[in-house]
Design an enzyme around this catalytic site. Sequence first.
Site, mmCIF file in Angstrom:
data_model
loop_
_atom_site.group_PDB
_atom_site.id
_atom_site.type_symbol
_atom_site.label_atom_id
_atom_site.label_comp_id
_atom_site.label_asym_id
_atom_site.label_seq_id
_atom_site.Cartn_x
_atom_site.Cartn_y
_atom_site.Cartn_z
ATOM 1 N N CYS A 287 0.874 -1.001 -0.111
ATOM 2 C CA CYS A 287 0.023 0.465 0.015
ATOM 3 C C CYS A 287 0.346 1.681 0.303
ATOM 4 O O CYS A 287 0.532 2.253 -0.580
ATOM 5 C CB CYS A 287 -0.901 -0.006 1.085
ATOM 6 S SG CYS A 287 0.313 -0.170 2.683
ATOM 7 N N GLU A 384 -3.709 3.568 -8.160
ATOM 8 C CA GLU A 384 -2.994 3.113 -7.271
ATOM 9 C C GLU A 384 -2.362 1.812 -8.160
ATOM 10 O O GLU A 384 -3.540 1.322 -8.960
ATOM 11 C CB GLU A 384 -3.461 2.453 -6.307
ATOM 12 C CG GLU A 384 -2.841 1.290 -5.419
ATOM 13 C CD GLU A 384 -3.025 1.102 -4.210
ATOM 14 O OE1 GLU A 384 -4.252 0.741 -3.774
ATOM 15 O OE2 GLU A 384 -1.838 1.106 -3.560
#
Length: 475
Positions: A287, A384
């Site tokens: 992450c 992302e």
Amino acid sequence: MIFEYAPAPESREVVDIRPSYGLFINGEFVDGSGTPFKTVNPASEETLAEVATATEADVDRAVQAARKAFGVWSALPGSERAKYLFRIARIIQERARELAVLESLDNGKPIKESRDVDLPLVAAHFFYYAGWADKLQYAGYGTTPLGVAGQVIPWNFPLLMLAWKIAPALACGNTVVLKPAETTPLTALLFAEICQQADLPPGVVNIVTGAGDTGAAVVGHPDVDKVAFTGSTEVGRLIARAVAGTTKKVTLELGGKAANIVFDDAAIDQAVEGIVTGIFFNQGHVCCAGSRLLVQESVAEELLSSLKRRLSTLRLGDPLDKNTDIGAINSAAQLAKIRELSEAGEAEGASRWSPACALPEKGFWFPPTVFTGVSQSHRIAREEIFGPVLSVLTFRTPAEAVEKANNTPYGLSAGVWTEKASRMLWMANRLRAGVVWSNTFNKFDPTSPFGGYKESGYGREGGRHGLEAYLKEIS
Ligand code: NAP
Ligand code: MG
């Protein structure tokens, strides 16, 4: 020069994988009422085991078991709860090799990482929060636990995310119902066996396996007092909506798009290692991965040629081989997402580069990839990717670096590479990120709080701050 190594595979004989697994409720493995699902080894596409699916009714049983156990667990003195947590931490150390092999088989990450990073951190988390269990009065967040915690975790660090969730919850006197990700349930189920081995009172830890519906049932259960979620911003939004208007306390650890910022005075070779760790560790399924490299224009060329040289030495392949640097992508679905975004990067005009790198025929693989000529508006700079793909942008001044780094809906982490401490502090004060690493990247420690700003979520995990999420506010 690229060195050839003889294969050095870790033995998979150290772990017994059962053909099928039930749910772990009230200290026992029980059948689930849903249709079981298969979990596969992403490096070979081989089915490892069949795993039970928990329906709403099964989740209800687990929450009831946790509620009953809460009475017993929360009444124990902190020093007694600590003994269980210390015991669990020691068993994790004793069985570390088995856990690491199982993690690499189910997830696809290199054994080097599961053995040397994930497992030591998992044990350290339990040791650290065991230490807090009898000292809560000194932490400043009160000493009253919340009750039953419903916890949902992703597939990128299956056992480490479990540790981040379960260790502080238990130390504070809560009981838990945890749902691992559908593609990586096996180490959570081995952890359930460790709870049995540690004689943890039944119902203190319950593990319910299944897909998103099972997660939604955990989060939505009316008798859950606390929701802890790590995963995508998209699902995080659904969860925030599901708990709005209830008294449930919530922490959300979501996605990221971190900038790794290299100034012209940085030690270039060290920065190159930090860039590699930043985006290629765990195949970029991190992450807080440093997926955007911001490099000062004057050293961009030198840095990129060093980086490319270094990437050509990375070894991709069998996750159980001790020489492997880059393992498998966790699932076909994740591979499809990485491919789609990479193709968008090319279509938008960025230049794509990968070292010569043969991919195994079976399994899910993606080579280390670098995009140059990236601009802020490109999807690869904004979204992302959650894969081994680096976007490179350049800057001229510190102010421009800050502006570019913060130009994202996320705010989880950042890295800064410079020789000057004054510049480091100047940058750290301006970057809107939960963690700023100084001349390093992707360093974790249980004593240090971790969490995001903006769409990266709210709440902190780890450290003294991590206790706050599991205790009633002092009124
Ligand atoms: P995801 O799709 O959001 O899934 C996370 C977990 O939520 C899984 O267990 C998933 O089950 C479950 N889930 C799916 N839909 C749900 C729903 N409607 N209600 C409740 N639970 C639901 O995320 P992912 O793709 O597995 O993980 C990657 C994401 O996690 C990335 O965005 C990454 O940045 C983020 N992440 C954040 C942190 C952090 O600390 N901030 C750490 C690691 C990862 P299934 O597995 O069965 O779909
Ligand atoms: Mg799997």
